[in-house]
Design a protein around this motif. Structure first.
Motif, PDB file in Angstrom:
ATOM      1  N   ARG A  83     -23.802 -24.942 -39.611  1.00 10.54           N
ATOM      2  CA  ARG A  83     -24.487 -25.779 -38.631  1.00 10.54           C
ATOM      3  C   ARG A  83     -25.334 -24.935 -37.691  1.00 10.54           C
ATOM      4  O   ARG A  83     -25.219 -23.710 -37.653  1.00 10.54           O
ATOM      5  CB  ARG A  83     -23.527 -26.690 -37.881  1.00 10.54           C
ATOM      6  N   ALA A  84     -26.202 -25.621 -36.983  1.00 13.82           N
ATOM      7  CA  ALA A  84     -27.239 -24.921 -36.225  1.00 13.82           C
ATOM      8  C   ALA A  84     -26.676 -23.933 -35.219  1.00 13.82           C
ATOM      9  O   ALA A  84     -27.299 -22.937 -34.898  1.00 13.82           O
ATOM     10  CB  ALA A  84     -28.131 -25.934 -35.521  1.00 13.82           C
ATOM     11  N   ASP A  85     -25.475 -24.200 -34.705  1.00 17.48           N
ATOM     12  CA  ASP A  85     -24.957 -23.287 -33.692  1.00 17.48           C
ATOM     13  C   ASP A  85     -23.753 -22.498 -34.204  1.00 17.48           C
ATOM     14  O   ASP A  85     -22.861 -22.141 -33.456  1.00 17.48           O
ATOM     15  CB  ASP A  85     -24.620 -24.050 -32.405  1.00 17.48           C
TER      16      ASP A  85
ATOM     17  N   ILE B 190     -23.500 -31.181 -25.823  1.00 15.74           N
ATOM     18  CA  ILE B 190     -24.880 -30.711 -25.719  1.00 15.74           C
ATOM     19  C   ILE B 190     -25.836 -31.877 -25.930  1.00 15.74           C
ATOM     20  O   ILE B 190     -26.795 -32.058 -25.181  1.00 15.74           O
ATOM     21  CB  ILE B 190     -25.139 -29.575 -26.719  1.00 15.74           C
TER      22      ILE B 190
ATOM     23  N   GLU C 105     -26.455 -21.765 -23.557  1.00 14.30           N
ATOM     24  CA  GLU C 105     -25.138 -22.371 -23.746  1.00 14.30           C
ATOM     25  C   GLU C 105     -24.572 -22.938 -22.447  1.00 14.30           C
ATOM     26  O   GLU C 105     -23.918 -23.968 -22.442  1.00 14.30           O
ATOM     27  CB  GLU C 105     -24.172 -21.350 -24.356  1.00 14.30           C
TER      28      GLU C 105
ATOM     29  N   VAL D 270     -30.573 -17.887 -32.588  1.00 13.66           N
ATOM     30  CA  VAL D 270     -31.517 -17.677 -31.488  1.00 13.66           C
ATOM     31  C   VAL D 270     -31.473 -16.259 -30.923  1.00 13.66           C
ATOM     32  O   VAL D 270     -32.351 -15.867 -30.159  1.00 13.66           O
ATOM     33  CB  VAL D 270     -31.272 -18.687 -30.348  1.00 13.66           C
TER      34      VAL D 270
ATOM     35  N   THR E  45     -28.722 -24.227 -30.076  1.00 18.61           N
ATOM     36  CA  THR E  45     -28.641 -24.157 -28.624  1.00 18.61           C
ATOM     37  C   THR E  45     -29.162 -22.795 -28.145  1.00 18.61           C
ATOM     38  O   THR E  45     -28.738 -21.761 -28.639  1.00 18.61           O
ATOM     39  CB  THR E  45     -27.180 -24.332 -28.181  1.00 18.61           C
TER      40      THR E  45
ATOM     41  N   LEU F  62     -26.413 -32.688 -32.995  1.00 16.83           N
ATOM     42  CA  LEU F  62     -26.024 -31.809 -31.897  1.00 16.83           C
ATOM     43  C   LEU F  62     -24.550 -32.019 -31.590  1.00 16.83           C
ATOM     44  O   LEU F  62     -24.045 -33.131 -31.708  1.00 16.83           O
ATOM     45  CB  LEU F  62     -26.825 -32.135 -30.637  1.00 16.83           C
ATOM     46  N   ARG F  63     -23.895 -30.950 -31.184  1.00 13.22           N
ATOM     47  CA  ARG F  63     -22.510 -31.101 -30.723  1.00 13.22           C
ATOM     48  C   ARG F  63     -22.514 -32.055 -29.545  1.00 13.22           C
ATOM     49  O   ARG F  63     -23.420 -32.040 -28.724  1.00 13.22           O
ATOM     50  CB  ARG F  63     -21.948 -29.748 -30.300  1.00 13.22           C
TER      51      ARG F  63
END
Lengths: 576, 432
Positions: free
Chosen positions: B186-188, A413, A440, B154, A437, A409-410
């Motif tokens: 990456r995931a985001d 976050i 946000e 998402v 996420t 995770l960043r």
């Protein structure tokens, strides 16, 4: 000892959840029922202050002493719900020196660590304090998340065998031979976790004893058995800012007054409050002047509030109670103490006790006393363990490990996820799939949303209070459809749509009190996203059927009223 | 703030357009094509990046009737204060023709009939024009459809969107599948990252082998495709080369490929913005972005405006001005606890005195704020509180205008294009 007594606890706020946990830990069978979500009543509508007791150090020293004791307990057992921000009682030049000294000595008398700091020192701690403040008293106030706290209490109760029923409204008290023997509830969507669209039903829950922990609603439960419980609900407004203008709880150091506190809470700061008696805890006016007063008066302490952005306001109803012979006119004079009303002793109706009054900070102590009282009825000798055993999420958790790398995770976050989850971080965040996420503004990931869904069924407002998703600046503008989609892995589309609509409506409710400046721009953007981009206001899934064949089906395609009215007649289904 | 202005020669043009959204760009384009010397100044990123990229004209009447099949037919019965009534239905058609000419990558001009398009939330919405990339996804097209979502993304949950679309009664079968996007995003990752990977068609590792990104994406989808004749993706299929990416995916999959418009940041919105800026550039307008108009001089006429740049106030003067700064979202209309105002020229914005009258208690109720903006005469000149024009050489276009609720009507793009066209054209004519 006979069979294990079964206790029905009415009310899913801090008091009810605290009682349920305590009784369950002492080995009793417990069923807790709540008409809405956990925290639906007053608990979900407070400023999130973990009292040091300083606020009551002059006017109500008994309460102040309880506060500092419980403040210490909660820091220990609920560490993942508490942020020890510290607090200041700030004196402006026009505020009374005599009162300042009384506050200081009052804190000492109650065992509340208190220290005078100069205006300069206070401004070094909190640079946005007004330039002309005199001085301040520093105390161990903190911020506490009431949602996480109550959810953790309920989860602990469940681990100890309790049954928790939300969205189950008590419709009657069962009275037989002059004794309360249970409750009748109306389940909104059947027993168990809430799932939209599931048929509800009535259930009679027999119990050996009933505890009425419904706070401002206690009178309504009493009415069902002809009992007169004189709760005096008093409303207070809280206005949420979009950022933390302060990182310390700021109190105005003067005798009782409106608009005298700012609590830094998660990503926001909460301004409070007013104190006005109301007739009905569910139906009272929410007024513009209250919001304006918060901003105007608290700007005297923190001038930048005047121009700052608020994201919503909400009102809570204090469950104030005073014995009938006191007769205070002004709700601010009514004690913040709690009362245990044994209806056998008081009204010759055995089988039920009501608990009224009190404060959030001392919820655990209230639970302990009620549990002692109930155990006494059944001759059970079991020690209270709620002050020693940490809540789920606060167990053995002293070092914030490097979760960011561990969970991919960043960092901001990851940090916030772990702060919210506490010792449950491992269990929740270790997922196989990617963990993007979802919200946000508050840094809430899919894994946390999925964990909350597991605990709360199809109810996105319950997911919201567990995770803070949709509680930031955009107030759900960007993330509510994402939250809805997360539900879809578990629930059918119509269930999801209903839950989604309910979340949108709830988010709109509080924002209405913040609609000017930046937040009006935000609301206009949200409206455009939901109505223009997603067409949720005219969603044909909720409305009349659409004749698709009457619309453009593309250049050179069949369908479309302009060049092929005949195709429209067969519904356009044979076009290919 | 007092900034140095003395000694500055004003930057001159015949028409000065303030605002770089759909209204401002159309206005500048119309004025330039009319032969005027045009300058466009814009401050912030336009709201196009927040819009779906669909260009609607009118989807519902103010009373909520709809979806309308023919948007033009309903215009003459709109309320008198509606911007469409100010310019008239003929001008709306002319303006759409200008748009069609300037942005050839859009479709829908072959008919007056609205199209219904799937949205990323799973509903459908009526629109008059749509990007070519969305055209294979029309909801009145009866071909069965596979929607493909990206596990990390998402904003577009394909199984949910498919189930919701099905609930709207679409005349085809629709199914949703979720894949992992090839390559190590990456995931985001933002949509622009996906777009870039497909634009450059860089090689990504698939089971130890390097494969170009488009092919790798198609390989992930191919085994999921059953009898469907078209495949929809979220709008991430490239920023610079969306057509080539669709063609390439389509070749690999053997069926048509389309994009479902998305919320912010919206690639179709950004592509539209780029297309309009290019058209404006070709038409010879001068463009300055990133600096705000902070002040002006003039009483009955605007003499000059001042643009703040690197701490200095740069005078800009023109014969005619167009105000296209947007509504509440674009900050062309602002408010505080006391009232609603237009920040550049302080044009009158009619609004209720009590801020609790600005909104409705229901989420999708009749919100007054949605209709707040400047009121104009039939020549689009903003009016003051006594219904006199604020300035004789100022016109307003786009969502700074009041009198309509673009979100409820699905009319935002059309009003911006029609009033932008009218304001730009008339400004140019008057400047001659």
């Amino acid at each position: 000892m006979g069979p294990t007594p079964h206790i029905a606890v009415i009310g899913g706020g801090s008091t009810g959840a605290g009682i349920a946990r305590d009784l369950a830990m002492r080995g009793l069978d417990v069923t807790l029922v709540e008409q809405g979500n956990l925290t639906h009543g007053t608990t979900g509508r407070m400023h999130g202050l973990l009292h040091s007791g300083g606020r009551y150090a002059v006017s109500d020293q008994a309460s102040a002493t309880e506060c500092i004791e419980e403040n210490r307990v909660l820091r220990d057992i609920a560490s993942h719900c508490v942020e020890m921000t510290g607090g200041l009682f700030v004196k402006r030049p026009e505020d009374s020196e005599e009162y300042f000294q009384k506050k200081l000595s009052g804190c000492e008398e109650c065992g509340i660590p208190a220290e005078v700091v100069s205006g300069e020192e206070a401004r070094a701690m909190e640079p946005h304090l007004a330039k002309d403040i005199d001085k301040a008293i520093s105390v161990p106030d903190g911020a506490i998340d009431p949602f996480r706290l109550v959810v953790a209490n309920a989860a602990s109760a469940q681990e100890h065998g309790a049954r928790i029923e939300t969205h189950s409204k008590v419709t009657d008290l069962l009275v037989e031979s002059g004794e309360v023997v249970g409750i009748e509830v109306e389940h909104d969507s059947g027993p168990g976790k809430r799932v939209h669209g599931t048929e509800g039903g009535t259930e009679q829950i027999r119990a050996d004893y009933v505890v009425n922990a419904t706070g401002a609603w206690a009178g309504r439960i009493g009415d069902m058995a002809g009992l007169d419980i004189e709760v005096r609900p008093s409303k207070g407004v809280m206005t949420i800012m979009n950022i933390r203008q302060v990182d310390t709880v700021i109190n105005r150091c003067r005798p009782k007054g409106d608009a005298d506190i700012v609590v830094p809470h998660e990503t926001t700061a909460i301004l409070g409050t007013t104190d006005e008696e109301v007739e009905d805890p569910e139906d009272y006016p929410e007024e513009q002047w209250e919001v304006d007063m918060m901003i105007d008066t608290l700007s005297e302490l923190i001038p930048m509030l005047d121009e700052a952005r608020t994201i919503r306001s909400f009102w809570g109803v204090r469950p104030l109670y005073e014995p009938p012979d006191v007769g205070s006119d002004d709700p601010t004079d009514i004690t913040r103490d709690f009362f245990l009303l044994d209806h056998d002793e008081r009204d010759d109706l055995p089988g039920m006790t009501s608990i009224v009054g009190g404060k959030f900070t001392t919820y655990r102590m209230m639970g302990e006393q009620i549990a002692d009282h109930v155990c006494g009825k059944f001759g059970i000798d079991a020690d209270c363990r709620t002050a020693d055993e940490p809540l789920p999420g606060s167990e053995d958790f002293s070092v914030l490990r490097d979760y960011m790398d561990e969970f991919g995770l960043r960092s901001p976050i990851g940090r916030r996820s772990v702060e919210r989850l506490g010792s449950r971080a491992d269990e929740v965040l270790k997922t196989d799939g990617p963990n993007p996420t979802v919200c946000e503004c508050e840094g809430v990931t899919r894994a946390e949303i999925q964990d909350a869904i597991e605990g709360s069924g199809s109810d996105l407002n319950a997911v919201r209070i567990r995770t803070r998703a949709s509680m930031g600046n955009c107030q759900g503008g960007f993330c509510s459809h994402r939250m809805a989609s997360e539900l879809h892995s578990e629930y059918d589309e119509p269930v999801v749509r209903e839950a989604w609509d309910e979340l949108l409506q709830e988010r709109w409710k509080g924002q209405r009190h913040a609609l000017w400046g930046e937040q009006l721009s935000q609301a206009a953007l949200n409206y455009a996203l939901h109505a223009t981009t997603q067409n949720r206001d005219q969603d044909p899934a909720d409305g009349d059927p659409v004749d698709f064949s009457a619309f453009d089906s593309g250049r050179g395609q069949t369908g479309g009223s302009v060049d092929s009215a005949d195709v429209a007649a067969d519904g356009g289904t044979n076009g290919y | 703030m007092s900034l140095p202005t003395e000694g500055q020669m004003a930057i001159e043009s015949e028409v000065l357009v303030i605002g770089g959204g759909l209204g401002g760009l159309t206005s500048a384009l119309a004025a330039a094509r009319e032969g005027a010397d045009v300058r466009l100044v814009s401050y912030k990123q336009s709201t196009l990046r927040q819009a779906s990229g669909l260009v609607d004209v009118l989807g519902y009447t103010p009373d909520g009737d709809g979806p309308l099949t023919d948007p033009y037919e309903a215009i003459p019965s709109l309320p008198a204060e509606h911007p469409y009534r100010k310019v008239g239905v003929g001008t709306v058609r002319d303006a759409m023709a200008l748009f069609d000419d300037a942005v050839p990558t859009y479709e829908g001009e072959h008919t007056d009939t609205n199209a219904l398009l799937p949205t990323h939330g799973g509903s459908i919405k009526p629109t008059a024009r749509y990007p070519a990339g969305a055209s294979a996804g029309l909801a009145s097209d009866t071909r069965d459809t596979l929607l493909v979502g990206i596990e990390e993304m998402v904003d577009f949950d394909a199984p949910h969107v498919a189930a919701h679309l099905d609930a709207t009664g679409v005349p085809f079968d629709v199914r949703g599948e979720t894949i992992r996007f090839p390559g190590d995003l990456r995931a985001d990752a933002k949509v622009t990252r996906y777009a870039k990977l497909l634009d450059t068609n860089s090689e990504v590792a698939v089971r130890g082998r390097m494969v170009p990104a488009r092919e790798a994406l198609a390989q992930r989808v191919n085994p999921l495709l059953e009898d469907e004749q078209r495949v929809g993706f979220p709008a991430i299929l490239g920023d610079d080369n969306p057509g080539a990416i669709r063609d390439s995916l389509s070749d690999h999959l053997g069926v048509d490929v389309f994009e479902v418009p998305m919320g912010p940041p919206s690639l179709p919105g950004l592509r539209l913005e780029d297309a309009l800026f290019s058209a404006l550039d070709e038409a010879g307008a001068s463009i300055e972005t990133g600096n705000p108009v902070v002040d002006f001089e003039g009483e009955d006429r605007i003499e000059k405006v001042f643009i703040e740049k690197n701490g200095a106030k740069i005078p800009n003067s023109a014969d005619q001005y167009v105000l296209a700064t947007g509504g509440f979202v674009g900050k062309g209309v602002e408010s505080d606890r006391e009232g609603v105002y237009e920040p550049v020229f302080d044009c009158h914005v009619p609004h209720a005195a009590d801020r609790y009258d600005w909104f409705d208690g229901e989420l999708f109720g009749d919100h007054e704020f949605a209709r707040y903006g400047v009121a104009t005469d039939d020549d689009l000149r903003p009016l003051d509180a006594s219904d006199d024009s604020e300035f004789e050489n100022l016109r307003a276009a786009g969502s700074v205008l009041g009198g309509y609720d673009f979100a409820a009507e699905k009319s935002g793009s059309g009003v911006s294009i029609a009033t932008g066209y009218a304001a730009g054209q008339r400004a140019a004519q008057e400047a001659r």
